[in-house]
Design an enzyme around this catalytic site. Structure first.
Site, PDB file in Angstrom:
ATOM      1  N   THR A   1      -7.388  -3.506  12.982  1.00  0.00           N
ATOM      2  CA  THR A   1      -7.702  -4.812  12.388  1.00  0.00           C
ATOM      3  C   THR A   1      -7.410  -5.932  13.383  1.00  0.00           C
ATOM      4  OG1 THR A   1      -7.246  -4.006  10.190  1.00  0.00           O
ATOM      5  CG2 THR A   1      -6.876  -6.344  10.527  1.00  0.00           C
TER       6      THR A   1
ATOM      7  N   ARG B   1     -12.866   0.275  -2.303  1.00  0.00           N
ATOM      8  CA  ARG B   1     -11.440  -0.028  -2.036  1.00  0.00           C
ATOM      9  C   ARG B   1     -11.327  -1.330  -1.242  1.00  0.00           C
ATOM     10  NH1 ARG B   1      -8.368  -0.869   2.964  1.00  0.00           N
ATOM     11  NH2 ARG B   1      -6.221  -0.252   2.585  1.00  0.00           N
TER      12      ARG B   1
ATOM     13  N   GLY C   1      -8.520  -3.651   0.904  1.00  0.00           N
ATOM     14  CA  GLY C   1      -7.181  -3.629   1.495  1.00  0.00           C
ATOM     15  C   GLY C   1      -6.497  -4.989   1.410  1.00  0.00           C
ATOM     16  N   ASP C   2      -5.504  -5.171   2.239  1.00  0.00           N
ATOM     17  CA  ASP C   2      -4.724  -6.414   2.219  1.00  0.00           C
ATOM     18  C   ASP C   2      -5.395  -7.553   2.983  1.00  0.00           C
ATOM     19  OD1 ASP C   2      -4.296  -4.884   4.609  1.00  0.00           O
ATOM     20  OD2 ASP C   2      -2.685  -6.276   5.138  1.00  0.00           O
TER      21      ASP C   2
ATOM     22  N   THR D   1      -1.314  -6.392   9.844  1.00  0.00           N
ATOM     23  CA  THR D   1      -2.101  -5.177  10.056  1.00  0.00           C
ATOM     24  C   THR D   1      -1.264  -3.957   9.701  1.00  0.00           C
ATOM     25  OG1 THR D   1      -3.376  -3.872  11.641  1.00  0.00           O
ATOM     26  CG2 THR D   1      -1.502  -5.086  12.544  1.00  0.00           C
ATOM     27  N   GLY D   2      -1.932  -2.942   9.136  1.00  0.00           N
ATOM     28  CA  GLY D   2      -1.215  -1.732   8.726  1.00  0.00           C
ATOM     29  C   GLY D   2      -1.889  -1.166   7.489  1.00  0.00           C
TER      30      GLY D   2
ATOM     31  N   GLY E   1      -2.945  -1.222   4.139  1.00  0.00           N
ATOM     32  CA  GLY E   1      -3.009  -2.408   3.295  1.00  0.00           C
ATOM     33  C   GLY E   1      -2.273  -2.312   1.982  1.00  0.00           C
TER      34      GLY E   1
HETATM   35  N1  ASP Z   1      -4.773  -3.545   6.804  1.00  0.00           N
HETATM   36  C1  ASP Z   1      -6.053  -2.900   6.907  1.00  0.00           C
HETATM   37  C2  ASP Z   1      -6.432  -2.297   5.576  1.00  0.00           C
HETATM   38  O1  ASP Z   1      -5.600  -1.665   4.956  1.00  0.00           O
HETATM   39  C3  ASP Z   1      -6.108  -1.827   7.963  1.00  0.00           C
HETATM   40  C4  ASP Z   1      -5.589  -2.232   9.320  1.00  0.00           C
HETATM   41  O2  ASP Z   1      -4.769  -3.148   9.446  1.00  0.00           O
HETATM   42  O3  ASP Z   1      -6.037  -1.623  10.299  1.00  0.00           O
HETATM   43  O4  ASP Z   1      -7.565  -2.397   5.197  1.00  0.00           O
END
Ligand code: ASP
Length: 340
Positions: A209, A237, A239-240, A260-261, A263
């Site tokens: 991300t 779905r 995410g965050d 990032t991570g 979500g």
């Molecule tokens: N945070 C993002 C999600 O969960 C993924 C990512 O940060 O790579 O969609």
């Protein structure tokens, strides 16, 4: 015996304090920006020199472009959009071109942007053909009374405001396609660039991300985040990254944050707003606020990182994975890019 106990205690403390890594500083100048391109198992041995250079160059170019615009007096929120657009156009990251595939074989992207000056914000989710989802999020912010638009109808709306569409083939990269094929075979949920599943998280995972936080000459801050999400995620779905308060938040009174991570953990922990609230209500300084929110994320079992900046130019880039693509630039002409 006591000696052994003390050594064990020391090792435990050392292990805990090694788990979270961060770069921080006080820029003490009048404009600056910080970026990330995802966190995870980003370790030197996994990179050829050419690949490492490619990442460094792309991050450097995005920072240089952003700082040039800030120098000219551009607003924080506009610079966030510009810098993220540049990263979305690179196939290296899981945003825009290069986004990962959902389980319906489509690249479904999410993005959000927030202006710390007035708390105005906009998000899009589940868009499949918008070349730069961050610009669509800006259109939602500026051209609608709403905060969050989803799917095809959102695309039709954004086109009226000059947002560019691309065919599905534009977003495809062999990296994200291969990941999807691997995930289908294993019937797994994969994170960008990775081999494992969300249910069996390990350090081999990394996230691609992109995000940006900015302090402009006028003293305003802003944040934005853009992503393709997780490989083989369920169709629908979210995410965050497009969720204000989870993946993105900005308030001049506290700070601007992009995460990032995985979500789901960032949504449960409302991580971006949590950092801001630690400052607003807990009167914490940015770095301390980040540390507390990282502890909360870790308690939930979440892995990833975030970047944040406040109106005085204090910044932090914090992650509990091995590495995070990251960088900052400021009005003194300093520019730094780090991966590991
Ligand atoms: N945070 C993002 C999600 O969960 C993924 C990512 O940060 O790579 O969609």
């Amino acid at each position: 015996m006591l000696k052994v106990k003390i050594s064990i205690l020391f090792i435990v403390i050392a292990t805990i304090s090694c788990a979270v890594k961060k770069d921080k500083g006080s820029l003490n100048n009048n404009y600056a920006l910080v970026i990330h391109g995802g966190a995870g198992n980003i370790v030197k041995k996994n990179f050829t020199q050419a690949k490492e250079n490619e990442y460094r160059t792309t991050l450097n170019e995005a920072l240089s472009k952003g700082i040039e615009k800030l120098k000219q007096g551009e607003s924080a929120v506009k610079v966030v959009e510009l810098v993220i657009k540049q990263l979305e156009n690179s196939p290296l990251f899981n945003a825009g071109k290069g986004s990962v595939y959902s389980n319906n074989g489509k690249q479904m992207m999410d993005a959000s942007i927030m202006d710390g000056k007035d708390l105005s914000c906009g998000s899009v989710a589940g868009v499949t053909n918008i070349k730069n989802p961050i610009s669509a999020a800006r259109v939602v912010k500026d051209e609608t009374p709403h905060v969050f638009l989803y799917g095809e109808e959102c695309q039709d709306f954004c086109v009226k405001y000059g947002i560019e569409l691309e065919d599905a083939s534009y977003f495809k990269t062999s990296r994200s396609w291969k990941q999807y094929q691997r995930a289908l075979k294993k019937d797994n949920l994969l994170l960008d660039h990775d081999q494992g599943s969300i249910n069996e998280y390990n350090e081999s995972k990394k996230y691609g991300t992109v995000g940006c936080v900015v302090l402009d000459k006028q003293g305003n801050i802003a944040a934005g985040t853009s992503t393709g999400g997780l490989t083989n995620k369920k169709h629908g779905r979210i995410g965050d990254s497009p969720v204000i308060g989870a993946g993105t938040y900005a308030d001049n009174a506290s700070c601007a944050v992009s995460c990032t991570g995985v979500g789901e953990f960032f949504i449960r922990g409302t991580v971006a707003r949590d950092i801001s609230a630690q400052m607003e209500f807990g009167k914490k300084k940015l770095d301390e606020a980040g540390k507390l929110s990282m502890e909360k994320l870790e308690k939930l079992g979440g892995k990833g990182g975030f970047i944040a900046i406040d109106k005085n130019g204090n910044y932090t880039m914090m992650y509990n994975t091995k590495g995070m693509y990251r960088g900052y630039a400021n009005s003194k002409g300093e520019i730094t890019v780090s991966l590991f």
